[in-house]
Design an enzyme around this catalytic site. Structure first.
Site, short mmCIF file in Angstrom:
data_model
loop_
_atom_site.label_atom_id
_atom_site.label_comp_id
_atom_site.label_asym_id
_atom_site.label_seq_id
_atom_site.Cartn_x
_atom_site.Cartn_y
_atom_site.Cartn_z
N ARG A 1 0.86 -1.20 0.00
CA ARG A 1 0.00 0.00 0.00
C ARG A 1 0.88 1.24 0.00
NH1 ARG A 1 -1.39 1.61 4.63
NH2 ARG A 1 -2.18 -0.37 5.38
N TYR B 1 -16.63 16.95 -15.05
CA TYR B 1 -16.91 15.52 -15.12
C TYR B 1 -17.95 15.16 -14.04
CZ TYR B 1 -16.22 10.50 -14.83
OH TYR B 1 -16.43 9.16 -14.81
N ASP C 1 -7.42 19.17 -13.78
CA ASP C 1 -7.71 17.84 -14.32
C ASP C 1 -7.30 17.87 -15.79
OD1 ASP C 1 -8.88 15.61 -15.49
OD2 ASP C 1 -10.69 15.68 -14.25
N LYS D 1 -8.08 6.92 -19.09
CA LYS D 1 -8.40 7.45 -20.42
C LYS D 1 -7.15 7.42 -21.31
CE LYS D 1 -12.23 8.03 -18.18
NZ LYS D 1 -12.58 9.27 -17.49
C1 LIG Z 1 -13.10 9.67 -16.21
C2 LIG Z 1 -12.78 10.99 -15.68
C3 LIG Z 1 -12.56 11.20 -14.31
C4 LIG Z 1 -12.73 10.08 -13.29
O1 LIG Z 1 -11.76 9.10 -13.46
P1 LIG Z 1 -12.00 7.52 -13.12
O2 LIG Z 1 -10.72 6.91 -13.54
O3 LIG Z 1 -13.18 7.08 -13.92
O4 LIG Z 1 -12.25 7.45 -11.66
C5 LIG Z 1 -12.23 12.47 -13.88
N1 LIG Z 1 -12.11 13.49 -14.75
C6 LIG Z 1 -12.30 13.33 -16.07
C7 LIG Z 1 -12.15 14.50 -16.98
C8 LIG Z 1 -12.65 12.09 -16.58
O5 LIG Z 1 -12.86 11.94 -17.89
#
Ligand SMILES: *Cc1c(COP(=O)(O)O)cnc(C)c1O
Length: 379
Positions: A46, A98, A170, A195
């Site tokens: 962890r 998001y 983000d 992504k």
């Molecule tokens: C998918 C996404 C998230 C969340 O991420 P997860 O890996 O699904 O928890 C946050 N911000 C954006 C812009 C996203 O596309």
């Protein structure tokens, strides 16, 4: 080292045990000690794992940061950032956000006494009006999801510095191939590595990158104390994904541009949201802070309603109807009923997420096939 070399070599070394070129998947929870505390830097997975460490060093390298942290999902990474705060603190956040981030902020952290203000940030100067003495964090997503608004990171970083507030970005949609928020003055970069960084729709993961050592130490503490880490196999997969990030992104951008232009010239399409168009309201900022416009496009078919939009996404054959984005394969989504269903209808329509909006994550297939697929579905 330039970006296209960093994706492959940044922060990496051959495995010390046998010289393996790719870091082995250290599928272990614990590590032998010769005497209590006598270990080789790893005690418990962890806290640390060699495969995860290789990935975290890659994250830091490609975002021009110093410290990388990997989490079990993008939301787990955001969760760790908000845990820097305490009850009474305030966050100023982008309103076109998001859906899962909005849900985490409002349904979990508001209950712990943290206050969130959701505002349009297309004009960076507006942001200062919402900062109070209790504001500790500005949360920015750019390009925004799914409206493809562009927020001026540098402009907001100036305000954040002046008011002594942390700025987190983000960077999931742009990736460091197109945009490097730390270079523009942000303190924290966050990714859903699920992504583009992973890039193959086979893993769920989150990332943070920072430059400041004290901030990094606090985040490592939260990562270990809260425990939302990713496993070694997933770490390996994302590390492998990053090695081709630059060539995938190049093709995502080329295909994205061709499809955005095709849709814009289409008689049956009302509106196309893509920051590469000169008439996009923040096109100039996009040109200044990004090295390309990516593969995310949203559009509204003419005279269209909920059912018609659903009809189009159901009729696509190469584009898969699915949540998520950023993989090699093209996906189509209907934000109002899918990714943004957790945002109340009036809230989402205020930001443009109408019932007929369709979002595309343009993949790296042959673009002629993608356009032919859209054409038959729109007809
Ligand atoms: C998918 C996404 C998230 C969340 O991420 P997860 O890996 O699904 O928890 C946050 N911000 C954006 C812009 C996203 O596309």
């Amino acid at each position: 080292m330039k970006f296209n070399t960093k994706t492959i070599h940044g922060g990496q070394q051959h495995d010390p045990a046998y010289g393996a070129v790719m870091p082995p998947i250290y599928q272990t929870s614990t590590y032998a000690q010769t005497t209590p505390g006598g270990h080789k830097g790893f005690e418990y997975s962890r806290t640390h794992n060699p495969t995860r460490k290789a990935l975290e060093d890659s994250f830091a390298s490609i975002e021009n940061g110093k410290f990388g942290l990997a989490f079990g999902s993008g939301l787990a990474a955001i969760d760790a950032v908000i845990k820097l705060l305490k009850p009474g603190d305030e966050v100023v956040s982008t309103n076109d956000l998001y859906g899962g981030t909005y849900r985490l902020f409002t349904s979990i952290f508001e209950g712990f006494g943290i206050k969130f203000r959701f505002i349009g940030m297309e004009n960076a100067d507006n942001v200062e009006d919402y900062i109070t003495d209790n504001t500790k964090l500005i949360w920015v997503e750019t390009p925004t999801n799914p409206m493809m608004n562009i927020i001026d990171i540098k402009g907001i970083a100036v305000i954040a510095k002046k008011r002594n507030v942390l700025l987190a970005v983000d960077n999931t949609f742009a990736t460091p191939y197109l945009q490097r928020p730390l270079d523009l003055g942000a303190d924290i970069v966050m990714h859903s590595a699920t992504k583009y960084l992973g890039g193959h729709s086979d893993v769920v993961m989150g990332a943070l990158v920072v430059k400041d050592q004290r901030l990094a130490e606090r985040l490592y503490f939260i990562q270990n104390a809260s425990g939302a880490v990713c496993g070694p196999q997933d770490s390996f997969l994302v590390l492998r994904g990053i090695k081709t990030l630059h060539i995938r992104m190049q093709r995502h951008c080329e295909n994205g541009e061709a499809i955005a232009k095709y849709l814009k010239n289409h008689p049956k399409i009302e509106k196309v949201y893509w920051p590469g168009f000169e008439d996009h309201p923040n096109h100039k900022i996009a040109v200044a802070q990004m090295d390309g416009f990516g593969g995310m496009i949203s559009f509204v078919p003419k005279g269209s309603d909920y059912d018609k939009a659903i009809g189009i996404v159901e009729n696509l054959k190469i584009f898969t109807l699915a949540e998520s984005l950023g993989g090699v394969e093209s996906l189509a989504g209907h934000p109002a009923s899918m990714t943004h269903a957790s945002i109340p209808k009036e809230e989402r329509e205020k930001t443009g997420v109408v019932d007929s909006l369709i979002r595309l994550s343009v993949g790296i297939e042959d673009v002629d096939d993608l356009i032919a697929d859209l054409e038959q579905a729109i007809q």
